[in-house]
Write a protein that holds these residues in place. Structure first.
Motif, short mmCIF file in Angstrom:
data_model
loop_
_atom_site.label_atom_id
_atom_site.label_comp_id
_atom_site.label_asym_id
_atom_site.label_seq_id
_atom_site.Cartn_x
_atom_site.Cartn_y
_atom_site.Cartn_z
N UNK A 1 0.85 -1.19 0.00
CA UNK A 1 0.00 0.00 0.00
C UNK A 1 0.89 1.24 0.00
N UNK B 1 0.81 5.24 1.19
CA UNK B 1 0.08 6.20 2.01
C UNK B 1 0.74 7.57 1.85
N UNK C 1 -3.35 11.15 3.97
CA UNK C 1 -4.36 10.34 3.28
C UNK C 1 -4.36 8.91 3.82
N UNK C 2 -5.38 8.18 3.46
CA UNK C 2 -5.42 6.77 3.79
C UNK C 2 -4.58 5.96 2.81
N UNK C 3 -4.14 4.79 3.23
CA UNK C 3 -3.36 3.94 2.33
C UNK C 3 -4.15 3.54 1.09
N UNK D 1 -4.15 0.74 -2.16
CA UNK D 1 -3.68 -0.60 -2.55
C UNK D 1 -2.87 -0.53 -3.84
N UNK E 1 -1.10 -7.21 -4.71
CA UNK E 1 -0.96 -8.32 -3.77
C UNK E 1 -0.26 -9.48 -4.46
N UNK F 1 -3.66 -9.39 -7.65
CA UNK F 1 -4.57 -8.27 -7.89
C UNK F 1 -3.76 -6.99 -7.86
N UNK G 1 4.61 7.03 2.44
CA UNK G 1 4.91 5.90 3.31
C UNK G 1 4.42 4.65 2.60
N UNK H 1 3.58 0.80 2.82
CA UNK H 1 3.23 -0.20 3.84
C UNK H 1 3.09 -1.57 3.21
N UNK I 1 -5.26 -8.68 7.99
CA UNK I 1 -3.99 -8.28 7.40
C UNK I 1 -3.16 -7.56 8.45
N UNK J 1 0.06 -5.28 9.33
CA UNK J 1 0.87 -4.28 8.66
C UNK J 1 2.23 -4.10 9.33
N UNK J 2 3.22 -3.85 8.50
CA UNK J 2 4.53 -3.46 9.00
C UNK J 2 4.57 -1.98 9.29
N UNK J 3 5.70 -1.49 9.82
CA UNK J 3 5.82 -0.08 10.19
C UNK J 3 5.99 0.85 9.00
N UNK K 1 -9.02 0.31 11.58
CA UNK K 1 -7.61 0.21 11.91
C UNK K 1 -7.20 1.49 12.63
N UNK L 1 3.00 1.01 12.63
CA UNK L 1 2.16 0.43 11.59
C UNK L 1 0.70 0.46 11.97
N UNK M 1 -8.74 4.63 10.79
CA UNK M 1 -9.16 4.41 9.41
C UNK M 1 -10.30 3.40 9.37
N UNK N 1 -9.34 2.05 2.01
CA UNK N 1 -9.29 2.86 3.22
C UNK N 1 -10.02 4.18 3.05
N UNK N 2 -10.62 4.65 4.14
CA UNK N 2 -11.10 6.02 4.18
C UNK N 2 -9.92 6.96 4.36
N UNK N 3 -10.24 8.25 4.41
CA UNK N 3 -9.18 9.26 4.49
C UNK N 3 -8.67 9.47 5.91
#
Lengths: 114, 114
Positions: A35, A37, A41-43, A45, A48, A56, A88, A90, A103, A105-107, B36, B43, B90, B104-106
């Motif tokens: 992802x 980010x 804003x939100x991440x 996609x 995958x 996808x 960022x 992710x 799912x 997530x890493x840092x 999230x 993360x 999020x 994701x949302x914002x």
């Protein structure tokens, strides 16, 4: 038990360069998602990977590519970097990639393109 | 197409008072819904998820959310805010069984005043 790890933590590149980001999934997981980010804003996609193939893809140009290795770790490659690629990045791992599976997530890797 | 709208970019509450973070979703099919949390320089952590079981979902750290199909909402609540709850939250949607990506949302930034 280590969770999702990403390297490097920070990276500075200039426009036109290429970058490779790395992700190791949580133990027992076989699926890796990436992802982006942007600030505030939100991440979003990117794609995958499952069974070493891209399963996808989101709305990202072909400059974004990836790879999954037999040990399930993954790389994200970005070619011909643009200023707008600063974000960022992710990585998330899961089992089989089904959305009902959590799912993890890493840092993240913070990329700055100058 | 799926989408998610977080109705507030910032929410400020006093410690010990209730928290309400609002989220509306759009999905053509049965959605999976998630909340999230993202603390600074960390993360994303899953708080809770809805996957067509009970409509009231309990998560970690005292958070819960209620799936309301008629209102297409999935608001996040907590009876009493702690200082440690200050973070970015999020709301996330995915299409169960046919998509592997999270949308994701914002984000809503929660501020907790002492």
């Amino acid at each position: 038990d280590a969770g999702v790890t990403q390297s490097p933590t920070h990276l500075i590149k200039t426009r036109g360069q290429q970058v490779t980001l790395r992700c190791s999934p949580k133990s027992g997981h076989d699926t890796v998602s990436w992802y982006q980010q942007a600030l505030g804003q939100g991440p979003q996609f990117i794609f995958q990977y499952y069974e070493e193939e891209e399963r996808q893809r989101g709305n990202f140009p072909d400059r974004f590519s990836g790879h999954q290795f037999p040990n399930y770790s993954s790389e994200l490659n970005v070619n011909a970097l643009l200023l707008g690629d600063s974000a960022l990045y992710l990585c998330a791992s899961s089992l089989n990639g089904r959305t009902e599976e959590t799912q993890y997530f890493g840092p993240g890797t913070r990329l700055l393109v100058l | 197409a799926q989408s998610v709208t977080q109705l507030d970019s910032h929410v400020s509450v006093s410690e010990g008072t209730p928290v309400l973070l609002r989220c509306n979703y759009s999905s053509s099919y049965s959605p999976s819904l998630f909340w999230y949390v993202q603390h600074p320089n960390k993360g994303l952590q899953l708080l809770l998820k809805y996957t067509s079981a009970a409509t009231l979902v309990k998560g970690i750290n005292g958070f819960e959310a209620e799936f309301k199909k008629s209102e297409t909402s999935f608001h996040l609540t907590k009876p009493s805010a702690h200082m440690s709850d200050a973070a970015e939250y999020f709301c996330v949607v995915s299409q169960m069984d046919s998509s592997y990506k999270l949308i994701f949302g914002s984000g809503t930034r929660l501020l907790v005043r002492p």
